[in-house]
Enzyme design. Structure first.
Site, PDB file in Angstrom:
ATOM      1  N   ALA A  56      -7.971   0.860 -41.246  1.00 18.88           N
ATOM      2  CA  ALA A  56      -7.583   0.254 -42.781  1.00 18.88           C
ATOM      3  C   ALA A  56      -6.234   0.047 -42.876  1.00 18.88           C
ATOM      4  O   ALA A  56      -5.859  -0.936 -43.496  1.00 18.88           O
ATOM      5  CB  ALA A  56      -8.098   1.397 -43.893  1.00 18.88           C
ATOM      6  N   GLY A 100      -9.452   5.063 -35.367  1.00 18.48           N
ATOM      7  CA  GLY A 100      -9.854   6.004 -36.405  1.00 18.48           C
ATOM      8  C   GLY A 100     -10.168   4.876 -37.524  1.00 18.48           C
ATOM      9  O   GLY A 100      -9.742   3.885 -37.663  1.00 18.48           O
ATOM     10  N   CYS A 101     -10.751   5.466 -38.483  1.00 16.31           N
ATOM     11  CA  CYS A 101     -11.215   4.897 -39.891  1.00 16.31           C
ATOM     12  C   CYS A 101      -9.952   4.543 -40.665  1.00 16.31           C
ATOM     13  O   CYS A 101      -9.762   3.376 -41.022  1.00 16.31           O
ATOM     14  CB  CYS A 101     -12.234   5.458 -40.559  1.00 16.31           C
ATOM     15  SG  CYS A 101     -12.072   7.157 -41.076  1.00 16.31           S
ATOM     16  N   TYR A 102      -9.139   5.593 -40.764  1.00 13.05           N
ATOM     17  CA  TYR A 102      -7.938   5.317 -41.781  1.00 13.05           C
ATOM     18  C   TYR A 102      -6.978   4.454 -40.811  1.00 13.05           C
ATOM     19  O   TYR A 102      -6.437   3.530 -41.436  1.00 13.05           O
ATOM     20  CB  TYR A 102      -7.325   6.706 -41.967  1.00 13.05           C
ATOM     21  CG  TYR A 102      -7.929   7.647 -42.677  1.00 13.05           C
ATOM     22  CD1 TYR A 102      -8.118   7.363 -44.087  1.00 13.05           C
ATOM     23  CD2 TYR A 102      -8.243   8.717 -42.279  1.00 13.05           C
ATOM     24  CE1 TYR A 102      -8.732   8.288 -45.105  1.00 13.05           C
ATOM     25  CE2 TYR A 102      -9.163   9.637 -43.330  1.00 13.05           C
ATOM     26  CZ  TYR A 102      -9.089   9.185 -44.540  1.00 13.05           C
ATOM     27  OH  TYR A 102      -9.708  10.216 -45.426  1.00 13.05           O
ATOM     28  N   ALA A 103      -6.904   4.564 -39.684  1.00 10.69           N
ATOM     29  CA  ALA A 103      -5.792   3.686 -38.889  1.00 10.69           C
ATOM     30  C   ALA A 103      -6.417   2.169 -38.944  1.00 10.69           C
ATOM     31  O   ALA A 103      -5.621   1.476 -39.168  1.00 10.69           O
ATOM     32  CB  ALA A 103      -6.009   4.141 -37.321  1.00 10.69           C
TER      33      ALA A 103
END
Lengths: 345, 345, 345, 345
Positions: free
Chosen positions: A155, A150-153
């Site tokens: 980051a 995931g993109c948040y993960a």
């Protein structure tokens, strides 16, 4: 050498970015791509920016049995769809790089609960590698099924890994505050992302139970056996692309900013796509948009670390990272097709 | 082969874009660059997006005599400054590509009046080629001094040339309405371009006497002996980059939209960077930002043509076109370093 | 009845907003206003939005002795300037509402250190009331010198007060993450707020030692004898106005979201300008821009509260609150001139 | 005195703006409002900015027979719907102010062709007044059915009227170039207005046959028997609100800018909502957003006039003008509820 490529679900935002990157990649050759919404339409009509670069017609996934054999398939299908197609390709020896959450979780009951689905292939799930190259490169290299994080993960984990690996923080309360651009919400038109609603405003995406919080917690546990507890909040910002993530946690011992930075620099010393920024004021989403970079800066307040990471949700947070994974599994230069400066102004 | 390059005035917006393009160019090697404001500072500190790509230190132009010999100098200096340096380099056999208006005008008294300057080198001025490759490629190829056109002038002339060449319009009243992003105003901080002033608004840049109006009129006269009379208005829009220009003029004879489009397609049939767009609704500045493309569409209303052109003021309108000119004079592929898709979303 | 008003430093962003509010206030009459930069210019030329509404000429503060007597002076002068003028007006019986930090601190050595100044009038400082009406209304009512709070401090204290008053959280580590629009940086042109730099990006304002952190800590100590320790981070967002602040802290005891909301609703039950929002997804800066409202929502994660507050940095965070204070000290309706809906879309 | 008001179709953008204006109007009392999409939902839940201001529940139009009698109905229904409801209210003596095009055209075959509809009530159509108060005030005052003009038409006609009335231009070729914010496209979510598509870009709305072109031509003919021929082009700009319109036409005789301005000032000398701006650089959509003003400036190029008008498409271009019309027909002060400054910054 050209890698032959198929793309499932190519006409969303991650598909558009993947196409942009592959079109400029020295060793990539796109053979087919699918879209249910735009089946039989040329991809250069769907995305006018691709005119003169790629002329393929979108296929319906219903014709999957007629698709030519390729070396790798990227799946940009929604959560719950990818798992229905992965085996078909893997059985033919085709690598499979999946953008959805379908193969991200070791704990499948957690997956089932979070995504309100029943995983159909636990055996296959065991074979997937979590596609965060800076932390799982070896496993990725040997794997045929890559689950793009995931993109948040991405980051959050890139900011946290050096802290947890070096046992610098108390993991029992980590605060993560992630501000994100609106392309992260996808391409389907909805009211809250209409321009006149979403322009000139910051709003809350989630301050309770975001799906990527358990993803982060599980990966930290797999990497470092860390039992972390996160408070994880996300916001919608009126920018096209980018996530700026702030991680706060209590430092176990006194440490200076320069020592902290040195720990990070050492941890990522061989990494092409991680840039440690001495002056955190130089960190912004603008500096990383349309790149595969993750910029990281740190500072200290009241014996807590404040770590900030910036990346492009469609770049390092999705399609850029997927191409990086492709480069790894095909023994290409890891930066092939990804080595461009940021865009300014 | 690498072209050795020097850049005068590298730390404005055109300089930043030129650096971005040259850093990714297969045959470019930047040897030195100047900046008065940032002398002795690394260019990667001035523009953080260039970290990991170029590490040169900015020089002051006062040290010009110590600079290494290069094959070509790009000058991004302001109007009135470039003319003071061009001869120095040309005398050494160095090509000179100038972004300012200093060598754009054949009629120097017009230049003097418009820019409130006295041209210091009329002899040199005669040798310059107007750097719009689609219309002056042969002359550019033979020239050592290239005067890069104004961004508005590029957008207008590319739209007008097929009309005037084919004698389709009455040139006595041509209306040009050009909407432009704010990077066109330059990098120096001024009140009217502060975010809180310039955000979420359209305002007037000029509805009277813009400097690039006579530039367009003179070039049309040189190209086609056309005596054109323009009404030329420009606007500031809250976007980073891009010019969308609308040209309206009376058609001499009845003609259909498809015939008009065919005329344009034929006129630009060998041009890599001009794209004729059948459905004008697909024309936007977003489709061309960070590219060297100029997209063109047409329609007809009440026996008048409405022609719309879109380009990036820092791309085809400045630095992209300058690189295209460099490619021409060094016999490289004209698209070297410029062949990238647009950026979406 | 009309309150006669003078304004010091009227031509910045807080001045513009103050003028907008006072022009529409049923009991306000602006008698004079100063600006060094625009002295002798009409205010309606400085701010074209005020055409037809107010026609006064800006005066230089050097003519202060000639200014007519007024009932109240608002000072929008920078930190360090206001304290030089307050006494002059107070001695004449004129109330003084100050936007700077000059009278915000009880601990003047802290003030001196933070603002790198030496406070010139400790006696006067003792008489000032901290102008946050929801928490200090009684003191404000009796005071002639009001120190208008910082915009970040207003947002943070309004979110924290119910938690600390009710002893709900552990104050030893409170994380505050505040995202703010660019008007907060003021009207003077600087590079980092130029449109092309600041558009389409999130960047860091401060992740170390922001001046308003000690302001918050001191006020919490004054209000509740709370020894709080904050981690306080601020960001620049490409919006004109607004602060969205997220407060995270460990809950002392288990409590549900609805119980928490009830505590907040009870705490603010008589407050016109505080709105508790049941569904936190309805909280945004857009909903409060150009108003005096502060919207508040809460949720719970891993036994921590996540409280979000939204306000307009120039409204409730500055000029709106200043007008609210004026209304209080002159016994007007507290909402006079401030009772407007938000602006949508 | 309070005017009792009903609103049909209150939950689009024009409805939202109408509600905002009426909530702050000293003589307005909203009795009911309809929305098919949000029937039975509170309007303050649909538009959170209205919390604390209005609490009515949206009704379905199917319950129209149960609605209380009111003095005036505003219809924000789509083109083709309003004509089905107007008679019902008019027969009861209720005034009807319509936002759609249903009663804008004298030539109904033109209406039928443009909107692909068949007008159902030509008799009623004859009784409607075109609701542009500056030009049709007398007729509006006597009329019970007001057809609120199109937003583009308002902007264009206000700029053209003084020119045509004073016989200053050749009307055979008038070029109109109108740049507009995205709220003009309405509130229903569509791809091209999604934030990530519409942000940071200018695109074409129409360069061929816009529906409001014949509306303008017909009104100019009605007003001045002018046979005008327009080229009319419209653009989408990434702003929430505002139209900036540029009108170019050939001047019949030589005239100076100051003489032109004087003609405009004289023409609009009694008009509260028209502001002639001497320095056209002070014209912007930002200066007029959320107001009922139309700012106008002029200049001259090559014997052509360039006239620029700026207004808010939801203000003077829709809901503000509708309230102005209400004020006229009920003999209120024409500026009641509309007398606010612009919003800055």
């Amino acid at each position: 050498m050209k890698i032959k490529i198929g793309i499932l679900g190519a006409t969303g935002y991650t598909g558009a970015e993947l196409l942009r990157l592959l079109v400029g990649h020295p060793h990539a050759e796109i053979k087919w791509l699918t879209s249910e919404k735009f089946a039989n339409k040329k991809i250069s009509e769907v995305f006018p920016t691709l005119r003169n670069f790629i002329d393929l017609e979108c296929k319906s996934i219903r014709e999957i049995n007629k698709f030519k054999n390729v070396d790798v398939v990227f799946s940009c299908l929604p959560h719950g769809s990818s798992m229905h197609f992965a085996k078909l390709f893997l059985d033919k020896g085709t690598k499979f790089i999946d953008f959805s959450a379908d193969f991200r979780f070791t704990n499948l009951s957690l997956y089932n609960k979070l995504y309100k689905l029943n995983h159909i292939n636990p055996e296959l799930n065991k074979k997937s590698a979590y596609g965060l190259p800076e932390l799982f490169r070896k496993k990725i290299k040997k794997s045929e099924l890559i689950s793009n994080p995931g993109c948040y993960a991405t980051a959050a984990i890139l900011g946290l890994a050096p802290l947890i690996k070096n046992n610098l923080i108390d993991a029992k309360f980590i605060n993560i505050d992630a501000k994100a651009g609106l392309s992260g919400g996808g391409r389907a038109p909805v009211s809250e992302r209409q321009f006149s609603e979403a322009n000139d405003t910051i709003s809350i995406n989630s301050i309770s139970n975001h799906n990527q919080k358990p993803e982060i917690e599980e990966q930290l546990s797999i990497l470092y056996k860390a039992k972390s507890k996160l408070v994880f909040s996300t916001y919608n910002i009126n920018i096209d692309r980018g996530i700026l993530t702030t991680i706060t946690a209590k430092l176990k011992n006194s440490i200076s900013k320069s020592e902290l930075l040195a720990k990070y620099k050492n941890f990522y010393k061989n990494e092409n796509f991680i840039r440690l920024i001495d002056d955190e004021k130089n960190i912004s989403t603008k500096n990383v948009r349309f790149t595969n970079y993750c910029d990281i800066g740190v500072n200290i307040q009241n014996r807590h670390i404040v770590c900030v990471t910036a990346l492009d949700n469609l770049g390092k947070g999705a399609s850029g990272q997927a191409v990086q994974n492709m480069n790894i599994i095909f023994n290409l230069e890891e930066s092939d097709g990804l080595q461009n400066t940021g865009l300014y102004p």
